[in-house]
Scaffold this active site. Structure first.
Site, PDB file in Angstrom:
ATOM      1  N   ASP A  42      -9.542  -6.347   2.019  1.00 22.67           N
ATOM      2  CA  ASP A  42      -8.205  -6.776   1.592  1.00 22.67           C
ATOM      3  C   ASP A  42      -7.939  -8.229   1.958  1.00 22.67           C
ATOM      4  O   ASP A  42      -6.986  -8.834   1.464  1.00 22.67           O
ATOM      5  CB  ASP A  42      -7.122  -5.913   2.259  1.00 22.67           C
ATOM      6  N   ASP A  83      -5.023  -3.441   4.741  1.00 24.51           N
ATOM      7  CA  ASP A  83      -5.493  -3.074   6.074  1.00 24.51           C
ATOM      8  C   ASP A  83      -7.004  -3.177   6.227  1.00 24.51           C
ATOM      9  O   ASP A  83      -7.520  -3.382   7.302  1.00 24.51           O
ATOM     10  CB  ASP A  83      -4.993  -1.674   6.481  1.00 24.51           C
ATOM     11  N   ASP A 139       0.853  -1.190   0.000  1.00 28.99           N
ATOM     12  CA  ASP A 139       0.000   0.000   0.000  1.00 28.99           C
ATOM     13  C   ASP A 139       0.881   1.229   0.000  1.00 28.99           C
ATOM     14  O   ASP A 139       2.009   1.173   0.463  1.00 28.99           O
ATOM     15  CB  ASP A 139      -0.803   0.054   1.304  1.00 28.99           C
TER      16      ASP A 139
HETATM   17  P1  ATP Z   1      -3.592   2.722   0.024  1.00 30.12           P
HETATM   18  O1  ATP Z   1      -3.691   2.806   1.513  1.00 30.12           O
HETATM   19  O2  ATP Z   1      -4.181   1.503  -0.558  1.00 30.12           O
HETATM   20  O3  ATP Z   1      -2.281   3.130  -0.505  1.00 30.12           O
HETATM   21  P2  ATP Z   1      -5.401   4.889  -0.106  1.00 30.12           P
HETATM   22  O4  ATP Z   1      -5.449   4.973   1.352  1.00 30.12           O
HETATM   23  O5  ATP Z   1      -5.004   6.088  -0.859  1.00 30.12           O
HETATM   24  O6  ATP Z   1      -4.515   3.776  -0.633  1.00 30.12           O
HETATM   25  P3  ATP Z   1      -8.190   4.472  -0.080  1.00 30.12           P
HETATM   26  O7  ATP Z   1      -8.195   4.690   1.372  1.00 30.12           O
HETATM   27  O8  ATP Z   1      -8.920   3.355  -0.676  1.00 30.12           O
HETATM   28  O9  ATP Z   1      -6.758   4.348  -0.643  1.00 30.12           O
HETATM   29  O10 ATP Z   1      -8.687   5.822  -0.718  1.00 30.12           O
HETATM   30  C1  ATP Z   1      -8.962   5.938  -2.073  1.00 30.12           C
HETATM   31  C2  ATP Z   1      -9.445   7.311  -2.408  1.00 30.12           C
HETATM   32  O11 ATP Z   1     -10.655   7.567  -1.706  1.00 30.12           O
HETATM   33  C3  ATP Z   1      -8.493   8.409  -1.990  1.00 30.12           C
HETATM   34  O12 ATP Z   1      -7.586   8.718  -2.998  1.00 30.12           O
HETATM   35  C4  ATP Z   1      -9.422   9.557  -1.690  1.00 30.12           C
HETATM   36  O13 ATP Z   1      -9.658  10.307  -2.860  1.00 30.12           O
HETATM   37  C5  ATP Z   1     -10.698   8.901  -1.262  1.00 30.12           C
HETATM   38  N1  ATP Z   1     -10.806   8.909   0.188  1.00 30.12           N
HETATM   39  C6  ATP Z   1      -9.936   8.433   1.091  1.00 30.12           C
HETATM   40  N2  ATP Z   1     -10.374   8.576   2.336  1.00 30.12           N
HETATM   41  C7  ATP Z   1     -11.591   9.145   2.254  1.00 30.12           C
HETATM   42  C8  ATP Z   1     -12.588   9.533   3.208  1.00 30.12           C
HETATM   43  N3  ATP Z   1     -12.415   9.360   4.513  1.00 30.12           N
HETATM   44  N4  ATP Z   1     -13.702  10.095   2.750  1.00 30.12           N
HETATM   45  C9  ATP Z   1     -13.896  10.260   1.439  1.00 30.12           C
HETATM   46  N5  ATP Z   1     -13.011   9.921   0.504  1.00 30.12           N
HETATM   47  C10 ATP Z   1     -11.868   9.366   0.874  1.00 30.12           C
END
Ligand code: ATP
Length: 885
Positions: A636, A632, A326
């Protein structure tokens, strides 16, 4: 009355808890004392005396004990007692070894024990699940394994998978409404959440109504499968090898005995010698030493912040050729700060670092007060309403309680003077929670005057297709090509700067209007985009480059925007010039074969959902890779399970992810995976080292006896000497090899092939060649010292015994390296030096301490003898040291 029938307030009264503040620590402690810990009673543990008894159950040991008994009856008291004593000490050592292995395994279990998020004394804190008591107010969210029976009092999109209890594998939606029926089946108790079930979506708050064996799960606990440890592949291979070795050792021993008897040695003497030899030659201690080496290695890993949940992972770690990691939180700090803000009329820069709430807004270098820009302020207000993160004051600084992405918006809000006071005028009346699949979150909020608003925040490319209008200073107007282009280009330029982008949209609702989850996220009004920085962790760049040198490819898998991911990958030097970035949608569109063709060139997968992760793991595996995959979230789990080494996050990971993983990173850090791989390779190397040492020693012991019989010589070693060698010389140094430091090139060689056998890469040759030479020099020493008389035999046997011991103790240093004995500093491993010195001292004791001389059939040696003994015993190691074979 049943728990599901209560109204919330009568429930609180019944359980004597203030729902807003939770139990006090004192109340909780009292209840814990009274009702006991919240644990399910485990199956029977092996009692210590059974474990001790097991040490003497080995067939050959029993034969030896019988033979000793016979020799005792025949009047050979001293021999009999000495052999008994050695067998006893050996058994006790084995017992302690196994206990140590078991203890360290159960310590590991404790370390990964579950925690619950619980309200105590008006403060939310993490509490070990075992300390939950009836009346505790507990928060659960997506990915949690519920740790006590709860009556739910608040739910937001909460869904729970209860198959462990009801057999129903589809998640069920939960609510907080009391049920009126008297008798409701477990599966239909919609306001209850039960121990051992899994939250698959949403979140909620419940109050504990049952703990430990007094839960629905406790009542069927007897049906729970026992948690017996499954042997690792290496342990299994060694078990098989052990069988072959036993047969070989027995055949050779039989051969020695038969020849000995044919040459006129007394049958009884040859029998005892044969049985001793068999006991010495069978590496019965090997499995225990392997387990100890594995579990000690695992403890070293804990110091490096990696917890191994399955011992087999230690071996597999050394074979890893691809790490899929990640980005957020693992490669980056997961400390987000909003840096840019875009609305239809303004583009601002925000100053300030981390969760420090001081910072200002700048437009083209000019500081701006946000009260002058109501659209920007409103956008931040919406972002704060559609948000669960909280800033908590710790000492003088602020810390975040919640998701860092949301925390960044809270901090930006504070900079615009939006605080808890501002937000207290609004209540969330409905929520569609965020998850990595949807990449968005929606809430319906209502203010004190009944004004309703639906707010959606999420990945811009996911929200834009759901947006039909834009908010400008002047008005709300339809989104057209021009607006769409302006938004896209601002997102793209933020992403190029490695910023994570979140779009914030809204739409007013009348308070009579019906809504569904579908209608809420349709025809939205675009309010703006925030771009937040999440700096790479500083140790990750070096870790990626070390992995590359170790033949391990690092692949970034992220839900984030492709450009943001690529920009960070470039900062980390993860992606080479010709490396490709692929989006999740492309992964879906490609067939397995097409993906397999491309996958070796892909270094970043962006905008993936957890489902894509599985396809990616499988593709790498089809290409022959051994894959470590991090994760996480609750979704997953399948990919983590399917990978060869599932890795989960100690801090941010959900229970589900942790349970399916074999390695937990306590600090969520990518560099820790590298450290674990380093340690994994070292542990395997060390296991090879002591297997080599033990087997070469055994080959030497058998051969010296065999050669002597073939040459019609008397026995060069008496049974008690053979057993002493087995106990002292083979025991301590082998353990010390298990604790050896890694060779300098551990992270510079290619990963080990998973199909590789234990004896590959020349280990078999090393064992046989060293064993033969040790046998030969011992025999030479015997022949040199033996004058053909009966009186001279004890002296010759003492010389042979000393030569065998010294040859092994010198050879142990050769085992530290796969290259040459001269490639390593012998004083680096002080355990080994200590083990060798104590073995030598023990040898001197049995040689020179007069009362022991008749027991061990030894006699005093003079300096001249020692010159010969040392010269001969150094030969095997020096010879191969120079020939480098
Ligand atoms: P990884 O941890 O897999 O590297 P990530 O944490 O960026 O990736 P996700 O948490 O799935 O991946 O988030 C994907 C997308 O969703 C983000 O790029 C963001 O635009 C949006 N996002 C993340 N957190 C939130 C939230 N709390 N509320 C709304 N949108 C969110």
């Amino acid at each position: 009355m049943k728990w599901y029938q209560y109204q919330t307030d009568s429930l609180a009264r019944k359980l004597a808890v203030n729902m807003k503040q939770g139990l006090t620590e004192q109340q909780a402690a009292e209840r814990l004392r009274k009702f006991g810990p919240n644990v399910l009673e485990e199956g029977q543990q092996v009692k210590w005396y059974m474990l001790l008894f097991r040490q003497f159950q080995d067939f050959m040991v029993l034969v030896l004990l019988a033979a000793t008994l016979v020799s005792g009856l025949l009047g050979e008291y001293i021999d009999a007692i000495a052999i008994m004593a050695i067998v006893l000490v050996n058994g006790i050592l084995g017992f302690f070894q196994e206990r140590k292995a078991e203890k360290s395994l159960s310590k590991l279990k404790e370390l990964s024990a579950p925690v619950a998020y619980c309200l105590r004394g008006n403060e939310w804190k993490k509490t070990p699940s075992s300390e939950l008591v009836v009346g505790d107010v507990v928060k659960v969210s997506s990915g949690d394994r519920i740790s006590a029976d709860l009556r739910l009092v608040e739910v937001r999109g909460l869904e729970v998978e209860e198959s462990a209890l009801t057999g129903e594998s589809l998640p069920v939606a939960k609510n907080n409404q009391p049920l009126s029926e008297e008798h409701v089946e477990l599966g239909d108790q919609s306001n209850m959440a039960f121990t051992g079930t899994l939250v698959t979506r949403g979140n909620g708050i419940g109050v504990v109504v049952g703990t430990g064996m007094d839960t629905a799960m406790g009542q069927i606990a007897s049906m729970l499968v026992s948690t017996e440890r499954i042997p690792t592949p290496l342990e299994r291979k060694l078990e098989e090898l052990g069988k072959i070795l036993i047969v070989t050792a027995l055949l050779l021993t039989l051969f020695v005995v038969v020849i000995g008897v044919l040459q006129g040695h007394p049958i009884y003497q040859m029998f005892l010698a044969g049985v001793s030899l068999a006991v010495a030659a069978i590496p019965e201690g090997l499995p225990a030493i392997v387990t100890v080496a594995l579990s000690l290695g695992v403890q070293r890993m804990i110091k490096k912040k990696a917890i191994v949940r399955k011992l087999s992972a230690v071996e597999t770690l050394g074979c890893a050729s691809v790490i899929c990691s990640d980005k957020t939180g693992t490669m980056t700090e997961n400390q987000m700060t909003v840096k840019h803000i875009f609305t239809m009329d303004d583009a601002l820069y925000v100053t300030g670092e981390g969760y420090d709430v001081s910072g200002s807004f700048f437009d083209n270098g000019n500081e701006i007060e946000l009260s002058q820009l109501p659209d920007v302020r409103n956008m931040l207000l919406y972002g704060n309403l559609c948000n669960h993160a909280k800033l908590v004051k710790k000492d003088d600084a602020f810390a975040l309680d919640g998701d860092p992405t949301e925390g960044a918006i809270v901090v930006a809000g504070r900079k615009a003077r939006i605080d808890e006071q501002t937000l207290s005028g609004w209540t969330i009346i409905h929520e569609i929670p965020f998850d990595s699949d949807r990449k968005r979150m929606t809430v319906v909020v209502e203010d004190n005057h009944g004004k309703r608003l639906s707010i959606t925040k999420g990945a811009p490319d996911v929200l834009l297709p759901r947006t039909s209008m834009v908010k400008t200073v002047a008005r709300v107007k339809p989104m057209q090509k021009k607006e769409e282009q302006a938004i896209s280009s601002s997102i793209s330029s933020m992403a190029d700067e490695a910023l994570r982008t979140i779009a914030i949209c809204y739409k007013p609702l009348s308070n009579t209007e019906d809504f569904t989850d579908y209608t809420l996220e349709k025809d939205l009004i675009f309010a703006g985009v925030v771009g937040m920085i999440d700096p790479p962790r500083k140790e990750v760049k070096a870790a990626i480059s070390e992995c590359r040198a170790a033949g391990i490819k690092t692949v970034m898998i992220t839900g984030d925007h492709a450009k943001t991911a690529e920009a960070i990958a470039k900062q980390l030097e993860l992606i080479p010039d010709k490396g490709l970035v692929m989006e999740g949608s492309q992964v879906s569109n490609l067939s397995d074969d097409q993906l397999d063709d491309l996958i070796d060139d892909i270094y970043v997968f962006a905008r993936v959902t957890p489902q894509h992760k599985l396809k990616i793991v499988q593709s790498f595996q089809r290409k022959g890779h051994v894959v470590a995959m991090t994760g996480d979230g609750v979704n997953d789990a399948p990919a983590i399970k399917a990978s060869d080494i599932g890795v989960s996050m100690g801090r941010s990971g959900t229970d589900v992810a942790k349970e399916s993983s074999s390695l937990i990173l306590l600090d969520d850090n990518f560099a820790t995976i590298k450290a674990a791989i380093h340690e994994g390779r070292n542990i395997y190397d060390n296991i090879r080292k002591f297997i080599r040492y033990l087997l070469a020693s055994n080959v030497g012991e058998i051969l010296v006896m065999l050669f002597a019989m073939l040459l019609a010589l008397p026995l060069p070693l008496v049974p008690v000497q053979i057993l002493w060698v087995n106990l002292v010389t083979d025991g301590l140094p082998a353990m010390a090899l298990g604790l050896d430091q890694s060779e300098g090139d551990v992270l510079k060689r290619a990963p080990r092939k998973p199909t590789e056998g234990i004896f590959s890469r020349g280990l078999g040759f090393k064992i046989i060649s060293r064993g033969i030479l040790i046998g030969i020099v011992t025999l030479m020493a015997f022949i040199w010292a033996y004058d053909g008389t009966t009186e001279g035999l004890v002296y010759a046997q003492t010389v042979a015994f000393s030569t065998l011991v010294m040859a092994q103790l010198i050879h142990v240093f050769d085992c530290r390296s796969e290259k040459s004995v001269f490639s390593r500093n012998p004083f680096q491993n002080l355990y080994l030096v200590g083990a060798v010195v104590s073995s030598v001292l023990l040898l001197l004791v049995v040689l020179y301490y007069e009362p022991l001389q008749p027991v061990f059939h030894t006699t005093d040696l003079v300096l001249y003898d020692w010159g010969m003994i040392l010269a001969l015993s150094a030969v095997p190691t020096l010879f191969f040291g120079f020939t480098k074979k």
